[in-house]
Write an enzyme that holds these catalytic residues in place. Sequence first.
Site, short mmCIF file in Angstrom:
data_model
loop_
_atom_site.label_atom_id
_atom_site.label_comp_id
_atom_site.label_asym_id
_atom_site.label_seq_id
_atom_site.Cartn_x
_atom_site.Cartn_y
_atom_site.Cartn_z
N LYS A 14 1.59 7.67 -3.37
CA LYS A 14 2.29 8.17 -2.18
C LYS A 14 3.77 8.45 -2.48
O LYS A 14 4.30 9.46 -2.08
CB LYS A 14 2.20 7.17 -1.01
CG LYS A 14 0.79 6.84 -0.59
CD LYS A 14 0.77 5.95 0.65
CE LYS A 14 1.39 4.59 0.47
NZ LYS A 14 0.64 3.69 -0.47
N ARG A 89 0.75 1.24 8.96
CA ARG A 89 -0.11 0.40 8.14
C ARG A 89 -1.05 -0.47 8.97
O ARG A 89 -1.82 -1.23 8.41
CB ARG A 89 0.75 -0.50 7.28
CG ARG A 89 0.78 -0.09 5.80
CD ARG A 89 1.68 -1.06 5.13
NE ARG A 89 1.62 -1.21 3.74
CZ ARG A 89 2.49 -0.69 2.88
NH1 ARG A 89 3.40 0.15 3.29
NH2 ARG A 89 2.43 -1.01 1.61
N ARG A 128 3.33 -0.12 -13.46
CA ARG A 128 4.59 0.17 -12.77
C ARG A 128 5.50 -1.05 -12.79
O ARG A 128 6.72 -0.93 -12.92
CB ARG A 128 4.30 0.59 -11.32
CG ARG A 128 5.52 1.01 -10.54
CD ARG A 128 5.16 1.61 -9.19
NE ARG A 128 4.91 0.60 -8.18
CZ ARG A 128 4.51 0.87 -6.94
NH1 ARG A 128 4.28 2.11 -6.56
NH2 ARG A 128 4.32 -0.09 -6.06
N ARG A 134 10.07 -4.28 -9.28
CA ARG A 134 9.60 -4.80 -7.98
C ARG A 134 8.86 -6.10 -8.18
O ARG A 134 7.88 -6.15 -8.92
CB ARG A 134 8.68 -3.76 -7.31
CG ARG A 134 9.44 -2.66 -6.61
CD ARG A 134 8.50 -1.68 -5.95
NE ARG A 134 7.55 -2.29 -5.03
CZ ARG A 134 6.82 -1.59 -4.17
NH1 ARG A 134 6.94 -0.28 -4.10
NH2 ARG A 134 5.97 -2.21 -3.38
N ARG A 146 -2.21 -7.42 -2.17
CA ARG A 146 -1.73 -6.24 -1.44
C ARG A 146 -2.87 -5.28 -1.15
O ARG A 146 -2.95 -4.69 -0.07
CB ARG A 146 -0.61 -5.55 -2.22
CG ARG A 146 0.69 -6.32 -2.13
CD ARG A 146 1.63 -5.98 -3.26
NE ARG A 146 2.07 -4.62 -3.20
CZ ARG A 146 2.52 -3.93 -4.25
NH1 ARG A 146 2.56 -4.50 -5.45
NH2 ARG A 146 2.92 -2.70 -4.11
#
Length: 196
Positions: A14, A89, A128, A134, A146
Amino acid sequence: MLNIVLFGPPGAGKGTQSQKLIDTYSLIHLSTGDLLRSEIAAGTELGLRAKTLMDQGILVPDEVVIGMIDTKLKENRNAAGFIFDGFPRTVKQAESLDSLLDQNNTAISGMIALEVNEEELTKRLLLRGQTSGRPDDQNEELVRKRVQEYNTKTAPVAGYYANQGKYHAINGIGEIEEIFTEICEIIDSYATQLNA
Ligand code: AMP
């Protein structure tokens, strides 16, 4: 206004696609994840409270993100439209977004969902994590948490927009450019309807 929800689980692409979309269309990109990380970086009370949940891979309360989106919509009343990334969400967030947009005499044009299976998502997020910095990309347990939050709380949002005839699914595995082209075709069809 052209208002697009870019939807999909964490790691579906996204953010990558949003960056390309804002270079192509004059739309405002609203990512609740980015907004929350800015609050954390600024050391606000909201940021500190959100961080505790984000570090566990849990969604922050609906009121918090709805409040942030409300502020952004009011700051950008004359925008050509918005790309919502990572929001809504939950079904509650989707309902609130509909009423906030309605107050501004506009609505969601369509939702574009990027479909990626859990194994690929886990692989992408951990990769990532090696460069993103992060905290929530750093270990497999957290990444799976998640995805689990997505499956239980967020996946039903697709049905919410499907019921309104606004749902479009795209295979999120493949070349970034090809996926981008497919997204643009859908957005262009909405833009054409707007100008008709
Ligand atoms: P993201 O950058 O979209 O992957 O979001 C990172 C984290 O921020 C999520 O795991 C949640 O803890 C929180 N978050 C972001 N957007 C929302 C939202 N719309 N509702 C609830 N929590 C959110």
